[in-house]
Motif scaffolding. Structure first.
Motif, mmCIF file in Angstrom:
data_model
loop_
_atom_site.group_PDB
_atom_site.id
_atom_site.type_symbol
_atom_site.label_atom_id
_atom_site.label_comp_id
_atom_site.label_asym_id
_atom_site.label_seq_id
_atom_site.Cartn_x
_atom_site.Cartn_y
_atom_site.Cartn_z
ATOM 1 N N ASP A 280 -6.713 0.040 4.873
ATOM 2 C CA ASP A 280 -5.935 1.204 4.465
ATOM 3 C C ASP A 280 -6.010 2.295 5.538
ATOM 4 N N PRO B 213 1.435 0.816 -4.631
ATOM 5 C CA PRO B 213 -0.033 0.712 -4.583
ATOM 6 C C PRO B 213 -0.634 0.010 -5.788
ATOM 7 N N ARG C 28 0.827 -1.210 0.000
ATOM 8 C CA ARG C 28 0.000 0.000 0.000
ATOM 9 C C ARG C 28 0.859 1.258 0.000
ATOM 10 N N THR D 245 -4.011 -2.054 -4.081
ATOM 11 C CA THR D 245 -4.184 -2.290 -2.648
ATOM 12 C C THR D 245 -4.725 -1.101 -1.861
ATOM 13 N N ARG D 246 -4.737 0.104 -2.424
ATOM 14 C CA ARG D 246 -5.209 1.267 -1.669
ATOM 15 C C ARG D 246 -6.715 1.440 -1.829
#
Length: 414
Positions: free
Chosen positions: A331, A40, A36, A56-57
């Protein structure tokens, strides 16, 4: 799309397999924290087929879920982590596109048909029956030898029976469809095994369709068949595909959320007692479990229709993009102190576990009713429920698309 600037080249940019090693039954792999921050949109190596990208964000995943440039159509059977062992022709013969694997206008047509069956009226009518089902299975738990396996006695049979009644699938067939569900969600089955499981599931559902056409009832399957009167393009194969999706998603995901929610409440610092005294927190427990212990452990797959830029990374047309829901739901830019399980978290319901955009889960209302009914009733009936095993050693499904507990041993005063 959220942007974070271009990502530098280097050895760390080589495609890598999806992180899968967990340190506990409720936490995703720790590697996602680094991704992240540093990558990302990371190059992702699939077990077979060309590499793609892992997102992933939270903001990037959320935006991508609603981006029409990213298609849900895919030539891959297991969309999450590997390319298909089955050819597109074989896939089409065994199951046509469904809500998960179609785009507008096809998706719009199918979604409208299913939305017409998941009505507020039907959910409200089902609520008292859900309570009956919960009570019956908690009676079974109370009478079971201790320690009892919560997954086998309650978590799996309750949503299985609910979805059976809603869809119109005989609960007496549960051994067959639960076996087929496990086989179809498995990530380590050979080509011939996958073909056999898909063919068996399709044949089973087509038999049910013939039965419901001859003997209609007040269930979702009969409702879909009635829709053929106004939508003559709707085929039995499409109804079977929709039924398969509802059947699998309707019991497998909810069952695993139940097990994970109970584990999270019983492990130290034992929030079970706090929530029992504060029943107003039950909804918070549900949303926080969905966020904190996201069960779609490999995320959702999209395929780029055209070149685009995502978080500063150029994506070429035809490349696969895996949108990792568990990482997005942890996140820290979206959820404060995201690695802490907090039922009182005010924004937990902003999680992406039910998706976002056109593919938002149609069964979210049903899942919440089931979870609320079961947790509230368990908290009342089993005030001293406790784990009968180390919370960090609870066995999980290791090769399934849906993450969850294989067993959850509990003890209590009868």
């Amino acid at each position: 799309m959220a942007t974070h600037g271009p990502q530098p080249p280097g050895p760390d940019r080589a495609p890598r397999p999806l992180p899968v090693d967990r340190t506990s039954p409720v936490d995703p792999p720790a590697e996602f924290r680094r991704l992240r921050t540093e990558l990302p949109v990371a190059p992702l190596a699939f077990p077979d087929g060309p590499p793609g990208w892992l997102v992933t964000r939270y903001e990037d995943v959320r935006a991508a879920l609603a981006d029409p440039r990213l298609s849900s159509r895919r030539p891959h059977l297991n969309s999450h982590v590997r390319a298909s062992l089955i050819t597109p022709e074989e896939m089409a013969a065994l199951r046509p596109s469904d809500l998960l694997t179609s785009d507008p206008p096809e998706h719009t047509r199918l979604r409208r048909l299913v939305n017409g069956q998941f009505t507020t009226r039907r959910m409200n009518l089902l609520a008292p029956r859900i309570q009956d089902i919960v009570d019956q299975h908690l009676d079974t738990l109370a009478a079971a030898p201790r320690p009892a396996d919560l997954m086998a006695t309650v978590a799996l049979p309750v949503p299985s029976l609910v979805i059976s009644e809603l869809l119109g699938v005989p609960f007496t067939d549960r051994d067959q469809y639960q076996r087929l569900t496990a086989e179809l969600l498995s990530l380590d089955r050979a080509r011939e095994q996958l073909l056999a499981s898909k063919a068996e599931m399709k044949a089973y559902l087509l038999r049910l369709i013939r039965t419901r056409r001859a003997e209609p009832a007040d269930d979702l399957l009969s409702g879909l068949l009635q829709s053929q009167a106004t939508d003559t393009t709707l085929t039995d194969d499409e109804i079977a595909a929709l039924a398969q999706l509802i059947l699998i998603a309707g019991h497998e995901t909810t069952a695993n959320v139940i097990g994970l929610a109970v584990l999270l409440l019983l492990r130290p610092p034992r929030l079970w007692d706090t929530v029992r005294r504060r029943p107003d927190l039950v909804d918070g427990v549900i949303e926080e479990t969905l966020r904190y212990a996201t069960v779609l452990q490999f995320g959702l797959l999209r395929v780029a229709r055209e070149p685009l830029t995502l978080a500063g990374q150029h994506i070429r047309a035809g490349e696969r993009v895996a949108l990792h829901l568990p990482a997005a739901n942890r996140d820290p830019d979206r959820f404060a102190d995201p690695d802490r399980f907090a039922p009182h978290r005010p924004d937990a319901a902003k999680h992406l576990s039910f998706g976002h955009g056109p593919h938002h889960c149609i069964g979210d209302q049903l899942a919440r009713i089931e979870l609320r009914t079961l947790l509230a009733t368990m908290l009342h009936r089993f005030p001293d429920l406790e784990l009968a095993t180390d919370p960090n050693e609870v066995p999980t499904h290791t090769h399934r698309v849906v993450h969850g507990l294989a067993h959850l041993l509990v003890d209590f005063t009868p």
